[in-house]
Write a protein that holds these residues in place. Structure first.
Motif, mmCIF file in Angstrom:
data_model
loop_
_atom_site.group_PDB
_atom_site.id
_atom_site.type_symbol
_atom_site.label_atom_id
_atom_site.label_comp_id
_atom_site.label_asym_id
_atom_site.label_seq_id
_atom_site.Cartn_x
_atom_site.Cartn_y
_atom_site.Cartn_z
ATOM 1 N N VAL A 1 0.859 -1.177 0.000
ATOM 2 C CA VAL A 1 0.000 0.000 0.000
ATOM 3 C C VAL A 1 0.898 1.231 0.000
ATOM 4 O O VAL A 1 1.798 1.360 0.824
ATOM 5 N N ALA B 1 -14.397 1.892 1.040
ATOM 6 C CA ALA B 1 -13.339 1.707 0.046
ATOM 7 C C ALA B 1 -13.905 1.813 -1.369
ATOM 8 O O ALA B 1 -13.271 2.383 -2.255
ATOM 9 N N LYS C 1 -10.238 2.760 8.925
ATOM 10 C CA LYS C 1 -11.429 2.096 9.450
ATOM 11 C C LYS C 1 -12.518 3.081 9.846
ATOM 12 O O LYS C 1 -13.669 2.897 9.536
ATOM 13 N N GLN D 1 -5.223 2.339 0.784
ATOM 14 C CA GLN D 1 -5.974 1.777 1.905
ATOM 15 C C GLN D 1 -6.774 2.887 2.579
ATOM 16 O O GLN D 1 -6.283 3.998 2.760
ATOM 17 N N THR E 1 -7.193 -0.917 -5.575
ATOM 18 C CA THR E 1 -6.087 -0.749 -6.509
ATOM 19 C C THR E 1 -6.590 0.037 -7.703
ATOM 20 O O THR E 1 -7.673 -0.257 -8.221
ATOM 21 N N LYS F 1 -1.802 0.711 -4.908
ATOM 22 C CA LYS F 1 -2.711 0.206 -3.886
ATOM 23 C C LYS F 1 -2.952 1.317 -2.873
ATOM 24 O O LYS F 1 -2.020 1.985 -2.438
ATOM 25 N N HIS G 1 -2.460 6.076 1.988
ATOM 26 C CA HIS G 1 -3.451 5.799 3.028
ATOM 27 C C HIS G 1 -4.429 6.966 3.101
ATOM 28 O O HIS G 1 -4.002 8.112 3.238
ATOM 29 N N ARG H 1 -10.865 -2.892 2.843
ATOM 30 C CA ARG H 1 -10.593 -1.455 2.909
ATOM 31 C C ARG H 1 -9.495 -1.036 1.935
ATOM 32 O O ARG H 1 -9.017 0.088 1.987
ATOM 33 N N THR H 2 -9.072 -1.934 1.079
ATOM 34 C CA THR H 2 -7.978 -1.652 0.148
ATOM 35 C C THR H 2 -8.491 -1.700 -1.285
ATOM 36 O O THR H 2 -9.266 -2.577 -1.637
#
Length: 101
Positions: free
Chosen positions: A20, A59, A53, A50, A83, A48, A23, A80-81
């Protein structure tokens, strides 16, 4: 710029091994985050991302918003990820893809 299923599957397999790089925190999609993501997409093309939470964005929502604003394609969303991919025609062809360097 729509990707075929075969192209998307190939990028999914390439992205499996990536870390990742971006963020998205509780502040969401800030201008600074979008600028950072634009820089990473320009150099890596396959990224990628992320999502935190406790953030208000899921996401899937974040992936669609980012893809729309960056002119990119969503490759996949897992948990939660997500691409994303954006082609950069300025990078030399015939070498290793930028995400493998």
């Amino acid at each position: 710029m729509s990707m075929t299923g075969k192209e998307r599957a190939g990028l999914r397999s390439e992205a499996h091994h990536l870390d990742v790089l971006v963020h998205i925190g509780h502040a969401g999609l800030t201008p600074a985050l979008l600028q950072s993501l634009d820089d990473v997409l320009r150099t890596k093309m396959l990224v990628k991302v992320q999502v935190a939470k406790g953030g208000e964005l899921s996401a899937k929502e974040a992936a669609n918003d980012v893809a729309l604003q960056m002119g990119a394609e969503v490759v996949q969303v897992i948990g939660r990820t997500f691409t994303i991919f954006r082609d950069n025609p300025e990078l030399k062809r015939g070498e290793l893809p930028p995400w493998k360097r």
